[in-house]
Design a protein around this motif. Structure first.
Motif, PDB file in Angstrom:
ATOM      1  N   TYR A 190     -15.060   7.104  -5.592  1.00 51.83           N
ATOM      2  CA  TYR A 190     -14.038   7.467  -6.578  1.00 51.83           C
ATOM      3  C   TYR A 190     -13.286   6.230  -7.046  1.00 51.83           C
ATOM      4  CZ  TYR A 190     -10.089   9.559  -8.896  1.00 51.83           C
ATOM      5  OH  TYR A 190      -9.146   9.878  -9.833  1.00 51.83           O
ATOM      6  N   LEU A 191     -12.973   5.334  -6.144  1.00 57.04           N
ATOM      7  CA  LEU A 191     -12.246   4.117  -6.516  1.00 57.04           C
ATOM      8  C   LEU A 191     -13.067   3.250  -7.458  1.00 57.04           C
ATOM      9  CD1 LEU A 191     -10.631   3.138  -3.081  1.00 57.04           C
ATOM     10  CD2 LEU A 191      -9.483   4.128  -5.059  1.00 57.04           C
ATOM     11  N   THR A 192     -14.366   3.127  -7.180  1.00 56.62           N
ATOM     12  CA  THR A 192     -15.220   2.311  -8.056  1.00 56.62           C
ATOM     13  C   THR A 192     -15.499   3.005  -9.376  1.00 56.62           C
ATOM     14  OG1 THR A 192     -17.152   3.213  -6.899  1.00 56.62           O
ATOM     15  CG2 THR A 192     -16.311   1.082  -6.148  1.00 56.62           C
ATOM     16  N   ARG A 193     -15.336   4.328  -9.408  1.00 55.15           N
ATOM     17  CA  ARG A 193     -15.524   5.055 -10.663  1.00 55.15           C
ATOM     18  C   ARG A 193     -14.366   4.784 -11.622  1.00 55.15           C
ATOM     19  NH1 ARG A 193     -16.521  11.034  -9.437  1.00 55.15           N
ATOM     20  NH2 ARG A 193     -14.249  11.214  -9.508  1.00 55.15           N
ATOM     21  N   ASN A 194     -13.193   4.488 -11.066  1.00 60.53           N
ATOM     22  CA  ASN A 194     -12.011   4.157 -11.872  1.00 60.53           C
ATOM     23  C   ASN A 194     -11.635   2.704 -11.599  1.00 60.53           C
ATOM     24  OD1 ASN A 194     -10.956   6.996 -12.962  1.00 60.53           O
ATOM     25  ND2 ASN A 194     -11.637   7.261 -10.845  1.00 60.53           N
ATOM     26  N   LYS A 195     -12.511   1.811 -12.025  1.00 57.93           N
ATOM     27  CA  LYS A 195     -12.389   0.397 -11.656  1.00 57.93           C
ATOM     28  C   LYS A 195     -11.074  -0.219 -12.112  1.00 57.93           C
ATOM     29  CE  LYS A 195     -17.387  -0.522 -11.715  1.00 57.93           C
ATOM     30  NZ  LYS A 195     -17.791   0.848 -12.036  1.00 57.93           N
ATOM     31  N   LEU A 196     -10.714   0.008 -13.363  1.00 61.51           N
ATOM     32  CA  LEU A 196      -9.530  -0.644 -13.907  1.00 61.51           C
ATOM     33  C   LEU A 196      -8.264  -0.181 -13.188  1.00 61.51           C
ATOM     34  CD1 LEU A 196      -9.075  -2.745 -16.106  1.00 61.51           C
ATOM     35  CD2 LEU A 196      -8.521  -0.890 -17.689  1.00 61.51           C
ATOM     36  N   ARG A 197      -8.150   1.131 -12.997  1.00 62.65           N
ATOM     37  CA  ARG A 197      -6.991   1.685 -12.312  1.00 62.65           C
ATOM     38  C   ARG A 197      -6.919   1.159 -10.879  1.00 62.65           C
ATOM     39  NH1 ARG A 197      -6.877   8.050 -11.572  1.00 62.65           N
ATOM     40  NH2 ARG A 197      -7.227   7.892 -13.811  1.00 62.65           N
ATOM     41  N   SER A 198      -8.038   1.164 -10.191  1.00 61.39           N
ATOM     42  CA  SER A 198      -8.079   0.693  -8.800  1.00 61.39           C
ATOM     43  C   SER A 198      -7.742  -0.792  -8.710  1.00 61.39           C
ATOM     44  CB  SER A 198      -9.457   0.954  -8.189  1.00 61.39           C
ATOM     45  OG  SER A 198      -9.765   2.324  -8.195  1.00 61.39           O
ATOM     46  N   PHE A 199      -8.271  -1.567  -9.696  1.00 55.37           N
ATOM     47  CA  PHE A 199      -8.017  -3.010  -9.684  1.00 55.37           C
ATOM     48  C   PHE A 199      -6.526  -3.310  -9.787  1.00 55.37           C
ATOM     49  CE2 PHE A 199      -7.155  -6.781 -12.325  1.00 55.37           C
ATOM     50  CZ  PHE A 199      -7.619  -7.775 -11.460  1.00 55.37           C
ATOM     51  N   PHE A 200      -5.854  -2.684 -10.738  1.00 56.42           N
ATOM     52  CA  PHE A 200      -4.426  -2.967 -10.916  1.00 56.42           C
ATOM     53  C   PHE A 200      -3.583  -2.421  -9.762  1.00 56.42           C
ATOM     54  CE2 PHE A 200      -5.681  -3.419 -15.472  1.00 56.42           C
ATOM     55  CZ  PHE A 200      -5.274  -4.738 -15.604  1.00 56.42           C
ATOM     56  N   THR A 201      -4.014  -1.346  -9.144  1.00 54.79           N
ATOM     57  CA  THR A 201      -3.307  -0.835  -7.973  1.00 54.79           C
ATOM     58  C   THR A 201      -3.431  -1.816  -6.812  1.00 54.79           C
ATOM     59  OG1 THR A 201      -3.751   1.445  -8.651  1.00 54.79           O
ATOM     60  CG2 THR A 201      -3.072   1.095  -6.378  1.00 54.79           C
ATOM     61  N   ILE A 202      -4.647  -2.322  -6.578  1.00 57.88           N
ATOM     62  CA  ILE A 202      -4.859  -3.318  -5.517  1.00 57.88           C
ATOM     63  C   ILE A 202      -4.074  -4.591  -5.831  1.00 57.88           C
ATOM     64  CG2 ILE A 202      -6.580  -4.822  -4.444  1.00 57.88           C
ATOM     65  CD1 ILE A 202      -8.616  -2.546  -4.881  1.00 57.88           C
ATOM     66  N   LEU A 203      -4.062  -4.993  -7.120  1.00 56.36           N
ATOM     67  CA  LEU A 203      -3.335  -6.196  -7.522  1.00 56.36           C
ATOM     68  C   LEU A 203      -1.851  -6.076  -7.200  1.00 56.36           C
ATOM     69  CD1 LEU A 203      -3.488  -8.953  -8.909  1.00 56.36           C
ATOM     70  CD2 LEU A 203      -3.111  -7.792 -11.098  1.00 56.36           C
ATOM     71  N   SER A 204      -1.264  -4.915  -7.488  1.00 60.10           N
ATOM     72  CA  SER A 204       0.162  -4.725  -7.196  1.00 60.10           C
ATOM     73  C   SER A 204       0.410  -4.746  -5.689  1.00 60.10           C
ATOM     74  CB  SER A 204       0.641  -3.404  -7.794  1.00 60.10           C
ATOM     75  OG  SER A 204       0.040  -2.292  -7.152  1.00 60.10           O
ATOM     76  N   ILE A 205      -0.499  -4.136  -4.916  1.00 62.43           N
ATOM     77  CA  ILE A 205      -0.317  -4.122  -3.458  1.00 62.43           C
ATOM     78  C   ILE A 205      -0.421  -5.532  -2.888  1.00 62.43           C
ATOM     79  CG2 ILE A 205      -1.344  -3.345  -1.282  1.00 62.43           C
ATOM     80  CD1 ILE A 205      -2.146  -0.759  -2.687  1.00 62.43           C
ATOM     81  N   LEU A 206      -1.405  -6.301  -3.340  1.00 62.66           N
ATOM     82  CA  LEU A 206      -1.578  -7.638  -2.761  1.00 62.66           C
ATOM     83  C   LEU A 206      -0.428  -8.566  -3.147  1.00 62.66           C
ATOM     84  CD1 LEU A 206      -2.760 -10.205  -4.699  1.00 62.66           C
ATOM     85  CD2 LEU A 206      -4.690  -8.655  -4.874  1.00 62.66           C
ATOM     86  N   ILE A 207       0.151  -8.388  -4.343  1.00 61.14           N
ATOM     87  CA  ILE A 207       1.312  -9.197  -4.713  1.00 61.14           C
ATOM     88  C   ILE A 207       2.510  -8.816  -3.836  1.00 61.14           C
ATOM     89  CG2 ILE A 207       2.986  -9.695  -6.533  1.00 61.14           C
ATOM     90  CD1 ILE A 207       0.760  -9.468  -8.555  1.00 61.14           C
ATOM     91  N   GLY A 208       2.683  -7.501  -3.617  1.00 59.63           N
ATOM     92  CA  GLY A 208       3.749  -7.063  -2.733  1.00 59.63           C
ATOM     93  C   GLY A 208       3.570  -7.589  -1.326  1.00 59.63           C
ATOM     94  N   ILE A 209       2.337  -7.556  -0.814  1.00 56.17           N
ATOM     95  CA  ILE A 209       2.051  -8.056   0.537  1.00 56.17           C
ATOM     96  C   ILE A 209       2.277  -9.559   0.622  1.00 56.17           C
ATOM     97  CG2 ILE A 209       0.118  -8.518   2.108  1.00 56.17           C
ATOM     98  CD1 ILE A 209      -0.881  -5.681   1.454  1.00 56.17           C
TER      99      ILE A 209
END
Length: 824
Positions: A10-29
């Motif tokens: 499911y995550l790879t099916r929505n690549k753009l959404r997943s990418f920006f969600t991961i990007l926000s998490i990694l910046i927060g981390i």
């Protein structure tokens, strides 16, 4: 394994959404990792510097007569309870490098040591040999002087001028911490080491020491060891004190650490909001899928497990890429922070605490943010979903608005907690506020027909849009709030120093300030008045441990016009009368009062000559001395409590402020071998303000990171909105809506959220600054708004809103018409 595969698909099916969600998490981390690492590194470095300065010694022997016989050192070294002991003496000299250096830049404090290879020292030679004859220079000083081991340095000493070789160059250490630049040398002495016998010879102090530092054996019984050492001291002027490492004497950065944690944590919270939005939309999109899964036997706990796997995948990817990014960010932050305070000592980054904390927060915060969407997914009604029965929304708007208004009344509490009530109230009210803004823009025809469509879309996804808009508001609010604190500090520093410097110049000497010295100083043209005052470092007992601060004597005649402390609420004469009326009364500096934690009238316990004594705290005062970590006692009462103490500090007033520099030069010429420090009022102001620009830049950088994360959140929200409306966009395109109009409508949606968040953040920041100034009874907390930060925050908020709309707008415009119409 099945859950992980389904989640990954499911995550790879929505690549753009997943990418920006991961990007926000990694910046927060990365932000939280960098902040924790920087704070822990600063704390560790402060304590290590204190240990290096004292050499991990347990006790110090000193004399009220400045120096005493070195035979005490010989006797102590023979004691079986003593593991190591070292004799110390500090003296002033001047040097001549043959360059354009001015008089104030050529002061050198030479420390004589009875041993240069004691375990109480940490000297790491870079070049030369510690056993060679001459002086030992720290690496930074040698670099600025352009000297190598073996080179000669011309020294001006009481016994005459001589050329002394550089025996060795060692790595920088707190014992040798000198200026880090020639400009700083105007108000700070250079440092060097030499053998004790050499310094005694240069200053005609044969057989004398100024201090003996002792480290006891690990197996020694402390009381019996102290008794044994005490029996070897026959001079009544010589006393022994326990060495207590109190980092608050040099590190008063708790507020700075708190603000760093607040901004670093904000990025993590923003990423949690983004994850919440993403997961909630995912659940709504997959309601039919979840219903089908339930019909084939999936139970609620299995549904939860499926979504939690998605959250864990996102969190783990955020940790994998965020921690390396955090390492680089931590390095930049630490360099910026220590450079701001001109700390030229080497340090090693601290990751032992930062790494586990980041991993725990990187997993727990996303899981906490996912709780509501996951619970909602597990409770989806199968029949209602498959029959597509419209959900009946419970009307909670009224209750939320009422609760928000009630919380806003908390601002009238005379406490810092009122700020939390203000933030909580605005959070509850924000969907209502965004709704009002959106309807207003819709009514005035903002962006035309495209703006009307954008307004309808915001109202349709009000809570989701409000979440990101309120986060933008909080970031801008925090930026304004922090900038107001710095602006207040800049204003209060000047006011505090002017009110508590005690005159135009402060001086410290190596030997007591006798009446003869004061008379010699008074004779110089331009000097209006001069006085000496006494200080005594004492131990005081807190709730958790023993601490150390300095008690300063207060001369009522001098302090009436030129005080070292003040209270904005009371006249200085009243404070002096209060001190005079209480023989055992003290006024605590604001920082010391806060660390002590009591209230006026309560006793504070100090330890004098190893004997506990109680003093009465008469109140709190503001002072620039020791950063406020000090206490004041009336002069005659001070003399009775500490009869053995001599005056080594002096205050000078001049008839004309312009004469400060000439008076300083006169003092340096008159007392070249006795003057440890001389500081003008102007130099002190410059020194106090020196760190602010660097620290402010550090905070602005963190705030920019937080705003960038908000931009990712808005972008992600818009992408989800666009994907949910693809069929609607297809219909619009089919009835002659152009690509430009689609882009305009989506950009308008982002701009409305951005304008609302920016405006509310600005108003909230101003309100928080005003409330803080009212509730904090502190001269450093005043209502000051930085216009530069206000403009920068407004521009950044609007810019990030525009940039966040670019990707989703282009995605919508490029979507093929046939695909859009077929979109389910």
């Amino acid at each position: 394994m099945m859950y992980w595969r389904v989640s990954w698909r499911y995550l790879t099916r929505n690549k753009l959404r997943s990418f920006f969600t991961i990007l926000s998490i990694l910046i927060g981390i990365s932000s939280i990792f960098a902040v924790v690492s920087t704070v822990e590194t600063a704390k560790k470095m402060t304590m290590e510097r204190l240990k290096l300065y004292t050499g991990n010694a347990d006790y110090s022997i000193q004399s009220s007569s400045h120096t005493f016989s070195g035979s005490v050192l010989d006797d102590i070294q023979q004691d079986s309870n003593v593991k190591a002991a070292i004799g110390v003496i500090h003296k002033q000299a001047r040097f001549d490098l043959g360059g354009p250096e001015n008089l104030a830049q050529t002061r050198l404090r030479i420390t004589g040591l009875s041993s240069l290879r004691s375990e109480l020292l940490t000297l790491e030679a870079v070049s030369g040999n510690l056993a060679n004859e001459g002086i030992i220079l720290p690496q930074t000083t040698a670099g600025l002087w352009k000297k190598n081991a073996g080179d000669l340095v011309r020294l001006q000493l009481p016994t005459g001028n001589m050329e002394v070789p550089v025996a060795a160059i060692v790595k920088d250490t707190p014992l040798l911490e000198g200026p880090s630049s020639w400009d700083e040398a105007s108000s700070k002495s250079w440092r060097a080491l030499a053998p004790l016998q050499t310094v005694q010879q240069w200053y005609s102090l044969t057989g004398q020491v100024q201090e003996i530092r002792i480290k006891l054996n690990d197996t020694a019984e402390e009381q019996s060891a102290l008794a044994s050492i005490g029996n070897k001291i026959s001079d009544p002027s010589v006393f022994m004190e326990k060495i207590v490492l109190d980092e608050k004497q040099t590190n008063q950065l708790e507020e700075l650490y708190l603000m760093l944690y607040a901004i670093g944590g904000l990025s993590m919270i923003i990423s949690a909001f983004i994850l919440y939005n993403t997961l909630y939309v995912s659940v709504v999109e997959r309601k039919n899928e979840i219903a089908v899964m339930k019909t084939v036997g999936f139970i609620p706990s299995q549904i939860k497990k499926l979504f939690l796997c998605e959250v864990l995948i996102l969190s783990l990817l955020g940790l994998i890429f965020g921690i390396p990014l955090g390492l680089g960010l931590a390095s930049l932050m630490q360099k910026g922070l220590f450079h701001s305070f001109q700390a030229n000592i080497s340090y090693s980054p601290e990751f032992a605490i930062a790494l586990p904390i980041t991993i725990i927060l990187g997993l727990c915060i996303p899981l906490a943010a996912a709780h509501i969407p996951v619970a909602y997914a597990s409770k989806i009604d199968v029949i209602a979903t498959l029959k597509q029965v419209p959900a009946q929304k419970k009307e909670k708007t009224t209750y939320r608005v009422v609760a928000g208004i009630v919380l806003l009344f908390g601002v009238f509490l005379n406490s810092i907690v009122s700020l939390l009530f203000l933030l909580a109230g605005v959070t509850l009210l924000f969907p209502f506020i965004l709704s009002l803004f959106t309807r207003f823009f819709k009514r005035i025809g903002f962006m035309g027909y495209e703006g009307k469509i954008a307004s309808n879309n915001i109202l349709r996804t009000l809570n989701r849009s409000a979440n990101m808009s309120v986060i933008l508001a909080f970031v801008i609010c925090l930026g304004l709030f922090v900038s107001s604190i710095f602006a207040s500090m800049e204003t209060s520093i000047e006011s505090e120093v002017n009110h508590s410097f005690g005159g135009n110049l402060q001086l410290s000497t190596e030997t007591p300030l006798t009446p003869e010295k004061l008379n010699a100083i008074q004779q110089f043209e331009g000097i209006h008045g001069v006085t000496a005052y006494k200080e005594k470092e004492v131990l005081w007992s807190g709730d958790k441990k023993t601490n150390r601060f300095t008690i300063i004597s207060a001369n009522p005649d001098w302090y009436q016009k030129h005080p070292l402390f003040y209270d904005p609420q009371r006249k200085n004469t009243d404070l002096l009368q209060l001190l005079k009326a209480h023989p055992n009364g003290v006024l605590l500096g604001d920082y010391a009062f806060r660390e002590w934690g009591g209230k006026a009238g309560d006793p504070i316990r100090i330890i004098r000559n190893n004997v506990p004594t109680e003093l009465i705290v008469l109140g709190k005062v503001s002072t620039s001395q020791y950063g406020g970590y000090t206490a004041f006692m009336e002069e005659s009462h001070f003399d009775k409590l500490f009869p053995e103490t001599n005056a080594y500090k002096g205050l000078i007033t001049v008839a004309d402020r312009a004469a400060e520099t000439s008076v300083k030069d006169f003092l340096l010429n008159t007392f070249p071998f006795d003057l440890e420090r001389v500081q003008t009022l102007s130099e002190e102001l410059e020194k106090q303000k020196r760190a602010l620009p660097g620290v402010k830049s550090l905070f602005n950088g963190l705030l920019m990171i937080s705003i960038a994360v908000v931009g990712i959140g808005i972008l992600n929200t818009l992408i989800m909105n666009v994907m949910n409306r693809m069929r609607e966009i297809g219909v619009m395109r089919a009835v002659a809506f152009t690509s430009g109009q689609v882009i305009t409508s989506i950009v308008s949606e982002s701009v409305v959220m951005g304008i609302c968040g920016t405006l509310m953040g600005t108003l909230l920041g101003i309100a928080m600054t005003y409330v803080n100034a009212l509730t904090m009874q502190d001269t450093a907390a005043s209502f000051v708004i930085s216009i530069d930060t206000l403009l920068l925050s407004t521009f950044s908020g609007l810019l990030i809103s525009l940039l966040a709309a670019v990707v989703p707008a282009q995605k919508a415009a490029r979507y093929k018409l046939g695909q859009a119409l077929k979109h389910d």
